[in-house]
Design a protein around this motif. Structure first.
Motif, PDB file in Angstrom:
ATOM      1  N   LYS A  35       0.867  -1.173   0.000  1.00 40.16           N
ATOM      2  CA  LYS A  35       0.000   0.000   0.000  1.00 40.16           C
ATOM      3  C   LYS A  35       0.909   1.229   0.000  1.00 40.16           C
ATOM      4  O   LYS A  35       1.669   1.448   0.959  1.00 40.16           O
ATOM      5  CB  LYS A  35      -0.911  -0.021   1.227  1.00 40.16           C
ATOM      6  CG  LYS A  35      -1.859  -1.213   1.220  1.00 40.16           C
ATOM      7  CD  LYS A  35      -2.582  -1.354   2.536  1.00 40.16           C
ATOM      8  CE  LYS A  35      -3.480  -2.584   2.493  1.00 40.16           C
ATOM      9  NZ  LYS A  35      -4.103  -2.871   3.805  1.00 40.16           N
ATOM     10  N   ALA A  78      -5.400   0.278  -1.034  1.00 42.31           N
ATOM     11  CA  ALA A  78      -5.939   0.290   0.331  1.00 42.31           C
ATOM     12  C   ALA A  78      -7.448   0.471   0.364  1.00 42.31           C
ATOM     13  O   ALA A  78      -8.035   1.154  -0.463  1.00 42.31           O
ATOM     14  CB  ALA A  78      -5.280   1.360   1.199  1.00 42.31           C
ATOM     15  N   ARG A 114      -6.042   8.546  -3.643  1.00 42.80           N
ATOM     16  CA  ARG A 114      -5.140   7.417  -3.391  1.00 42.80           C
ATOM     17  C   ARG A 114      -4.568   6.887  -4.705  1.00 42.80           C
ATOM     18  O   ARG A 114      -3.398   6.494  -4.771  1.00 42.80           O
ATOM     19  CB  ARG A 114      -5.858   6.299  -2.635  1.00 42.80           C
ATOM     20  CG  ARG A 114      -6.277   6.669  -1.226  1.00 42.80           C
ATOM     21  CD  ARG A 114      -6.530   5.448  -0.346  1.00 42.80           C
ATOM     22  NE  ARG A 114      -7.490   4.513  -0.879  1.00 42.80           N
ATOM     23  CZ  ARG A 114      -8.814   4.615  -0.754  1.00 42.80           C
ATOM     24  NH1 ARG A 114      -9.336   5.672  -0.133  1.00 42.80           N
ATOM     25  NH2 ARG A 114      -9.623   3.689  -1.233  1.00 42.80           N
ATOM     26  N   ASP A 136     -13.528   1.331   3.233  1.00 48.08           N
ATOM     27  CA  ASP A 136     -13.829   2.584   2.555  1.00 48.08           C
ATOM     28  C   ASP A 136     -15.148   2.432   1.794  1.00 48.08           C
ATOM     29  O   ASP A 136     -15.306   1.517   0.974  1.00 48.08           O
ATOM     30  CB  ASP A 136     -12.690   2.917   1.597  1.00 48.08           C
ATOM     31  CG  ASP A 136     -12.940   4.159   0.765  1.00 48.08           C
ATOM     32  OD1 ASP A 136     -13.848   4.938   1.108  1.00 48.08           O
ATOM     33  OD2 ASP A 136     -12.218   4.349  -0.228  1.00 48.08           O
ATOM     34  N   TYR A 186       0.858   4.337   0.676  1.00 52.68           N
ATOM     35  CA  TYR A 186       0.937   5.294   1.776  1.00 52.68           C
ATOM     36  C   TYR A 186       1.783   4.782   2.941  1.00 52.68           C
ATOM     37  O   TYR A 186       2.166   5.555   3.822  1.00 52.68           O
ATOM     38  CB  TYR A 186      -0.467   5.639   2.280  1.00 52.68           C
ATOM     39  CG  TYR A 186      -1.143   6.743   1.490  1.00 52.68           C
ATOM     40  CD1 TYR A 186      -0.988   8.074   1.837  1.00 52.68           C
ATOM     41  CD2 TYR A 186      -1.926   6.443   0.387  1.00 52.68           C
ATOM     42  CE1 TYR A 186      -1.604   9.091   1.116  1.00 52.68           C
ATOM     43  CE2 TYR A 186      -2.560   7.447  -0.351  1.00 52.68           C
ATOM     44  CZ  TYR A 186      -2.388   8.771   0.026  1.00 52.68           C
ATOM     45  OH  TYR A 186      -2.990   9.768  -0.697  1.00 52.68           O
ATOM     46  N   LYS A 243      -9.600   1.291   6.520  1.00 51.35           N
ATOM     47  CA  LYS A 243      -9.240   2.588   7.096  1.00 51.35           C
ATOM     48  C   LYS A 243      -8.576   2.520   8.468  1.00 51.35           C
ATOM     49  O   LYS A 243      -7.650   3.299   8.725  1.00 51.35           O
ATOM     50  CB  LYS A 243     -10.493   3.473   7.157  1.00 51.35           C
ATOM     51  CG  LYS A 243     -11.061   3.822   5.795  1.00 51.35           C
ATOM     52  CD  LYS A 243     -12.211   4.828   5.908  1.00 51.35           C
ATOM     53  CE  LYS A 243     -13.427   4.204   6.563  1.00 51.35           C
ATOM     54  NZ  LYS A 243     -14.572   5.154   6.602  1.00 51.35           N
ATOM     55  N   PHE A 271      -4.739   2.737   8.992  1.00 49.73           N
ATOM     56  CA  PHE A 271      -4.155   4.034   8.702  1.00 49.73           C
ATOM     57  C   PHE A 271      -4.515   5.047   9.790  1.00 49.73           C
ATOM     58  O   PHE A 271      -3.642   5.675  10.377  1.00 49.73           O
ATOM     59  CB  PHE A 271      -4.657   4.546   7.341  1.00 49.73           C
ATOM     60  CG  PHE A 271      -4.075   3.829   6.168  1.00 49.73           C
ATOM     61  CD1 PHE A 271      -3.058   4.396   5.414  1.00 49.73           C
ATOM     62  CD2 PHE A 271      -4.537   2.575   5.797  1.00 49.73           C
ATOM     63  CE1 PHE A 271      -2.518   3.749   4.326  1.00 49.73           C
ATOM     64  CE2 PHE A 271      -4.006   1.906   4.712  1.00 49.73           C
ATOM     65  CZ  PHE A 271      -2.987   2.489   3.972  1.00 49.73           C
ATOM     66  N   GLU A 272      -5.809   5.187  10.018  1.00 49.55           N
ATOM     67  CA  GLU A 272      -6.283   6.264  10.888  1.00 49.55           C
ATOM     68  C   GLU A 272      -5.802   6.110  12.325  1.00 49.55           C
ATOM     69  O   GLU A 272      -5.442   7.099  12.966  1.00 49.55           O
ATOM     70  CB  GLU A 272      -7.805   6.313  10.830  1.00 49.55           C
ATOM     71  CG  GLU A 272      -8.323   6.729   9.454  1.00 49.55           C
ATOM     72  CD  GLU A 272      -9.832   6.625   9.320  1.00 49.55           C
ATOM     73  OE1 GLU A 272     -10.382   7.222   8.379  1.00 49.55           O
ATOM     74  OE2 GLU A 272     -10.455   5.935  10.157  1.00 49.55           O
ATOM     75  N   PHE A 286      -5.986   8.829   5.585  1.00 56.81           N
ATOM     76  CA  PHE A 286      -6.591   7.929   4.609  1.00 56.81           C
ATOM     77  C   PHE A 286      -7.308   8.794   3.584  1.00 56.81           C
ATOM     78  O   PHE A 286      -8.404   9.296   3.818  1.00 56.81           O
ATOM     79  CB  PHE A 286      -7.575   6.970   5.290  1.00 56.81           C
ATOM     80  CG  PHE A 286      -8.040   5.852   4.397  1.00 56.81           C
ATOM     81  CD1 PHE A 286      -7.276   4.703   4.251  1.00 56.81           C
ATOM     82  CD2 PHE A 286      -9.238   5.951   3.702  1.00 56.81           C
ATOM     83  CE1 PHE A 286      -7.700   3.674   3.422  1.00 56.81           C
ATOM     84  CE2 PHE A 286      -9.673   4.928   2.882  1.00 56.81           C
ATOM     85  CZ  PHE A 286      -8.900   3.783   2.734  1.00 56.81           C
TER      86      PHE A 286
END
Length: 353
Positions: free
Chosen positions: A90, A121, A140, A276, A92, A124, A127-128, A134
């Motif tokens: 991913k 991705a 993205r 998501d 990020y 969530k 990440f969060e 996100f």
């Protein structure tokens, strides 16, 4: 469309189970040792690839173990001899320069068997909760386009200067590049238009989630018509296999798997709660009821007698699927059954096609 003979791969058991976490003959186990054993068995049985999905926390229940992708990929590279090692990433979570160097090191360790699976991705919380933003779905993919542009050039041994919205790279070169081929392979998957466009532009192969043959044909047709600078795009398909001597036995096994799935309801809710809302794949999955496995699972229709499953694989191969990335439960015993009963039937059928 013309396509090479089918290849078969297995999903590394990063979540602990690809069916139910409550199967009495397949205890949920995402440990490194279990995954190493599984991949080594797959290689010995003739499977050509393994896919290591990437999550930092287990989306089916954050208290459950989760195998880490890139450290495991390096260890698989040193512990196997022939199997292709496809590691998901991913963007990020890794700067492209750092990830490209890691992937090239795994390429070196493996003797030219490393591959990258770019995913943009959908879960969530991982990440969060870490304080990583996100971004919206389309952003993205914009980020991912810049990211893979940098990675591809570094893979190829280029000296890279890149100035984009997200990345500023100045006079960067990684050494050694691959000593075995022009660069590691790049796989990409996704259901959205943004994913398809990115695959046509940058990927070597496109992973399709398990779906019926007519839906898969439409996806291949759409992607095959898009202009490319590289060789034609290749295609892979995810699928959960339930094969038995007779169709009735396979249907019985499917019914049992579905009954176990009722115990996994909290895990399914955890996945959906963290997903998501703009992720197109979940809208695709919603079209297919009573499914076992992830990424479309049994929606690909690889449930039936040995002859039926082999015939369906041949049908997918006829329309352009080269690599079948498979899940099983219980994993090891069903993987062996597939190797002994299905692969020879497919090989025999394809030799006369």
């Amino acid at each position: 469309m013309p396509v090479s003979q089918p290849r078969f791969g297995v999903w590394s058991n990063v979540y602990g189970a690809w069916g139910s976490h409550f199967h009495p003959d397949d205890p949920s186990d995402a440990s490194w040792m279990r995954n190493l054993s599984l991949v080594q068995q797959a290689e010995a049985l003739g499977f050509s690839s393994t896919l290591i999905a990437q999550h930092i926390m287990n989306p089916t229940g954050n208290e459950r173990d989760q195998l880490e992708t890139w450290t495991s990929a390096a260890a698989f590279a040193a512990s196997t001899r022939m199997i292709e090692i496809i590691a998901a990433v991913k963007p990020y979570l890794f700067h492209p320069v750092v990830l490209a160097k890691m992937a090239l090191q795994i390429e070196e360790i493996s003797g030219g068997r490393a591959a990258l699976n770019l995913v943009n991705a959908w879960y969530k919380p991982e990440f969060e909760r870490a304080g990583i933003r996100f971004a919206h779905h389309d952003e993205r993919y914009a980020y991912g386009r810049e990211w893979i542009t940098v990675v591809r050039r570094l893979f190829s041994g280029d000296r890279v200067t890149f100035r984009g919205r997200y990345f500023q790279v100045e006079d960067y070169i990684l050494s050694p590049p691959s000593r075995f081929r022009s660069r590691p392979a790049i796989y990409l998957g996704g259901e959205s238009e943004a994913a398809r466009a990115l695959a046509a532009e940058h990927a070597d192969a496109f992973f399709i989630n398990g779906q019926p043959l007519h839906d898969v044909r439409e996806i291949i047709h759409d992607l095959a018509r898009r202009p490319r600078l590289d060789a034609p795009l290749r295609f892979g398909l995810a699928g959960f296999v339930i094969a038995r001597k007779t169709e009735a036995e396979a249907r019985e096994a499917l019914d049992y798997a579905l009954s176990l799935a009722e115990k996994d309801a909290p895990g399914h809710k955890s996945v959906l709660d963290g997903a998501d809302a703009d992720a197109v794949m979940f809208k695709t999955f919603a079209k297919h009821a009573n499914v076992v496995g992830t990424n479309g699972g049994t929606s690909a229709g690889l449930v039936g007698s040995y002859a039926q499953v082999a015939d369906r694989i041949s049908g997918f191969n006829d329309i352009g699927i080269e690599l079948f990335m498979l899940q099983f439960q219980p994993f090891e015993s069903e993987m062996r059954r597939f190797a002994e009963e299905i692969i020879p039937r497919v090989a025999h059928a394809r030799s006369f096609s």
